[in-house]
Design a protein around this motif. Structure first.
Motif, PDB file in Angstrom:
ATOM      1  N   THR A  40     -68.831 -95.888  88.971  1.00  0.00           N
ATOM      2  CA  THR A  40     -69.512 -94.865  89.781  1.00  0.00           C
ATOM      3  C   THR A  40     -69.579 -93.537  89.037  1.00  0.00           C
ATOM      4  O   THR A  40     -70.558 -92.795  89.158  1.00  0.00           O
ATOM      5  CB  THR A  40     -68.795 -94.667  91.131  1.00  0.00           C
ATOM      6  OG1 THR A  40     -67.418 -94.373  90.895  1.00  0.00           O
ATOM      7  CG2 THR A  40     -68.889 -95.911  91.984  1.00  0.00           C
ATOM      8  N   SER A  41     -68.538 -93.223  88.256  1.00  0.00           N
ATOM      9  CA  SER A  41     -68.550 -91.984  87.487  1.00  0.00           C
ATOM     10  C   SER A  41     -69.624 -92.015  86.410  1.00  0.00           C
ATOM     11  O   SER A  41     -70.301 -91.023  86.146  1.00  0.00           O
ATOM     12  CB  SER A  41     -67.174 -91.752  86.845  1.00  0.00           C
ATOM     13  OG  SER A  41     -66.195 -91.568  87.831  1.00  0.00           O
ATOM     14  N   MET A  56     -64.170 -97.070  89.958  1.00  0.00           N
ATOM     15  CA  MET A  56     -64.147 -95.619  89.751  1.00  0.00           C
ATOM     16  C   MET A  56     -64.894 -95.251  88.476  1.00  0.00           C
ATOM     17  O   MET A  56     -65.717 -94.320  88.449  1.00  0.00           O
ATOM     18  CB  MET A  56     -62.700 -95.132  89.655  1.00  0.00           C
ATOM     19  CG  MET A  56     -62.555 -93.637  89.414  1.00  0.00           C
ATOM     20  SD  MET A  56     -60.853 -93.170  89.044  1.00  0.00           S
ATOM     21  CE  MET A  56     -60.721 -93.710  87.350  1.00  0.00           C
ATOM     22  N   SER A  95     -60.064 -91.674  80.453  1.00  0.00           N
ATOM     23  CA  SER A  95     -61.491 -91.549  80.731  1.00  0.00           C
ATOM     24  C   SER A  95     -62.303 -91.599  79.439  1.00  0.00           C
ATOM     25  O   SER A  95     -61.952 -90.966  78.432  1.00  0.00           O
ATOM     26  CB  SER A  95     -61.786 -90.232  81.456  1.00  0.00           C
ATOM     27  OG  SER A  95     -63.176 -90.031  81.593  1.00  0.00           O
ATOM     28  N   ASN A 143     -57.251 -94.062  94.207  1.00  0.00           N
ATOM     29  CA  ASN A 143     -58.529 -94.173  93.498  1.00  0.00           C
ATOM     30  C   ASN A 143     -59.453 -93.000  93.771  1.00  0.00           C
ATOM     31  O   ASN A 143     -60.149 -92.513  92.876  1.00  0.00           O
ATOM     32  CB  ASN A 143     -59.235 -95.486  93.869  1.00  0.00           C
ATOM     33  CG  ASN A 143     -58.597 -96.687  93.192  1.00  0.00           C
ATOM     34  OD1 ASN A 143     -58.018 -96.557  92.118  1.00  0.00           O
ATOM     35  ND2 ASN A 143     -58.688 -97.838  93.827  1.00  0.00           N
ATOM     36  N   ARG A 178     -61.313 -90.566  91.103  1.00  0.00           N
ATOM     37  CA  ARG A 178     -62.778 -90.617  91.089  1.00  0.00           C
ATOM     38  C   ARG A 178     -63.373 -89.247  91.356  1.00  0.00           C
ATOM     39  O   ARG A 178     -64.259 -88.775  90.635  1.00  0.00           O
ATOM     40  CB  ARG A 178     -63.272 -91.616  92.143  1.00  0.00           C
ATOM     41  CG  ARG A 178     -64.797 -91.747  92.210  1.00  0.00           C
ATOM     42  CD  ARG A 178     -65.237 -92.322  93.542  1.00  0.00           C
ATOM     43  NE  ARG A 178     -65.003 -91.374  94.627  1.00  0.00           N
ATOM     44  CZ  ARG A 178     -65.123 -91.669  95.925  1.00  0.00           C
ATOM     45  NH1 ARG A 178     -65.454 -92.905  96.279  1.00  0.00           N
ATOM     46  NH2 ARG A 178     -64.906 -90.753  96.847  1.00  0.00           N
ATOM     47  N   ASP A 179     -62.877 -88.581  92.400  1.00  0.00           N
ATOM     48  CA  ASP A 179     -63.461 -87.295  92.777  1.00  0.00           C
ATOM     49  C   ASP A 179     -63.102 -86.193  91.789  1.00  0.00           C
ATOM     50  O   ASP A 179     -63.910 -85.282  91.541  1.00  0.00           O
ATOM     51  CB  ASP A 179     -63.018 -86.912  94.194  1.00  0.00           C
ATOM     52  CG  ASP A 179     -63.786 -87.680  95.270  1.00  0.00           C
ATOM     53  OD1 ASP A 179     -64.654 -88.496  94.891  1.00  0.00           O
ATOM     54  OD2 ASP A 179     -63.533 -87.465  96.463  1.00  0.00           O
ATOM     55  N   ARG A 188     -65.528 -86.678  88.926  1.00  0.00           N
ATOM     56  CA  ARG A 188     -66.872 -86.251  89.310  1.00  0.00           C
ATOM     57  C   ARG A 188     -66.984 -84.728  89.335  1.00  0.00           C
ATOM     58  O   ARG A 188     -67.992 -84.152  88.901  1.00  0.00           O
ATOM     59  CB  ARG A 188     -67.240 -86.836  90.679  1.00  0.00           C
ATOM     60  CG  ARG A 188     -67.454 -88.336  90.663  1.00  0.00           C
ATOM     61  CD  ARG A 188     -67.573 -88.922  92.063  1.00  0.00           C
ATOM     62  NE  ARG A 188     -68.754 -88.438  92.750  1.00  0.00           N
ATOM     63  CZ  ARG A 188     -68.749 -87.830  93.935  1.00  0.00           C
ATOM     64  NH1 ARG A 188     -67.605 -87.621  94.566  1.00  0.00           N
ATOM     65  NH2 ARG A 188     -69.867 -87.435  94.498  1.00  0.00           N
TER      66      ARG A 188
END
Length: 400
Positions: free
Chosen positions: A14-15, A11, A227, A269, A273-274, A277
């Protein structure tokens, strides 16, 4: 544990790629890309200060809120503390209905692990709700504050109406699946907004990453608090079989605070993740500006027949506007008065016109323009002079 760590690192990876991609592009306001594709039943991204919606999908679809319900529980507690009805240091004796072995609804759910007869402070129970998502803590505080869960739920639904939420109804204090309990992505964003604005001390608990009670250390379930890409300081996770995976998150960058809501993501997850994003996209392409502050005089307007000949004109609250980045320089402010002649008496906050904000001649915000002072009628002599001046100026079509 290995699978959880692997999924979390994927996660983050990809972020980071997504962030590098969008920050490497020099995009004008007219070319802002569409928001990232979100894998969920519903979502929304809102500017907390202005209320502007930046992205949404099925935002008014009624869905199961799960533990996002605890945001309203927390809001009610915050209002009670703010009013002085309860204090953090108050001691609550735990009853049997907040003990999981005697309450089958609680078994297998997130708990603070309270026991009957325990004496726990309001502060610790509150942290148990916000940080540990303790369903038993919700019951204990509801009983203490209102005498029963049912009465506390009534208070939650009172605030639903007061906040103007159109598609929310609570049946529990904790959010476990219950018939007739529902909310929407939009309403959840508005509850988060109210938490942040109305009870900031209560909201501040959301950024705490862990809480230990009775030697049991529990970690905040909101992984976005860790994060390294954006600064997240809340808000709440939720999961039940009926709801799927829910998440309300809030991130800050300078003067901009955004709130994202994701309802019904297929797994843990994906919701993190979304959400990340979505927040990255919003913070990279939009910003919040405050062109006018509360009670700031924008101009002085001539007043006829008053004990003062001018009145300060402005607005009685801060104005927050969400704009695409690099549009700040293009924003224009126009003041429009209802009449070119303003006569006393005038009361403070009396609406005397409008204030319009435009970008490239397109109206983006519209607010009432107000008098910032009381202006009483002048004495007979001053009013007579004003009458004479007004007559003379009208003959020659000259106005002040």
């Amino acid at each position: 544990m290995t699978n959880i760590r692997t999924g979390f690192f994927i996660m983050i990876f990809t972020s980071v790629l997504f962030l590098l991609f969008i920050t490497s592009i020099n995009i004008s306001a007219e070319e802002i890309p569409l928001s990232p594709k979100i894998n969920a039943k519903a979502w929304i991204l809102m500017d907390s200060s202005s209320g502007e919606i930046l992205s949404e999908f099925n935002a008014d679809k009624r869905l199961n809120p799960a533990s996002l319900t605890k945001m309203m529980t927390s809001y009610v507690i915050g209002q009670k503390i703010k009013s002085g009805s309860i204090k953090y240091e108050d001691i609550v004796e735990i009853g049997k209905d907040a003990w999981s072995p005697s309450n089958h609804i609680l078994q297998g759910s997130s708990l603070m692990f309270l026991k009957p007869g325990d004496k726990v402070s309001v502060y610790d129970l509150n942290k148990g709700i916000v940080i540990q998502s303790g369903n038993d803590a919700c019951i204990a505080l509801a009983d203490y504050i209102e005498g029963s869960q049912e009465t506390f739920v009534d208070l939650m639904n009172y605030y639903v109406k007061k906040l103007g939420l159109k598609n929310t109804h609570f049946m529990t204090v904790h959010g476990l699946d219950a018939k007739g309990q529902y909310s929407t992505a939009r309403d959840m964003a508005l509850i988060a907004q109210a938490l942040i604005h109305d009870v900031p001390k209560e909201y501040a608990l959301n950024k705490e990453k862990e809480f230990t009670f009775n030697k049991i250390r529990q970690i905040n379930r909101n992984k976005l608090l860790w994060s390294h890409i954006i600064k997240v300081d809340g808000v709440k996770t939720g999961h039940t079989l009926g709801a799927g995976n829910n998440l309300v998150a809030s991130a800050v960058d300078k003067n901009t605070r955004l709130i994202s809501v994701i309802l019904g993501a297929p797994n843990d997850n994906i919701r993190f993740r979304d959400s990340e994003r979505l927040l990255i996209w919003g913070l990279n392409f939009f910003e919040t500006i405050t062109p006018v502050k509360s009670n700031m005089a924008l101009v002085q307007q001539k007043v006829w027949f008053g004990n003062k000949n001018k009145v300060d004109v402005g607005i009685n609250k801060d104005i927050a506007i969400t704009v695409a980045k690099n549009e700040k320089k293009d924003i224009k402010m126009n003041l429009n008065f209802n009449s070119r002649i303003l006569e006393a008496p005038i009361t403070k906050n009396q609406i005397i016109g409008t204030i319009d904000f435009k970008i490239n001649d397109k109206l983006i915000k519209h607010y009432p323009l107000m008098a910032l002072d009381d202006i009483k009628k002048g004495n007979f002599f001053s009013r007579l002079i004003d009458f004479i001046i007004m007559k003379i100026t009208s003959w020659f079509n000259i106005w002040f």
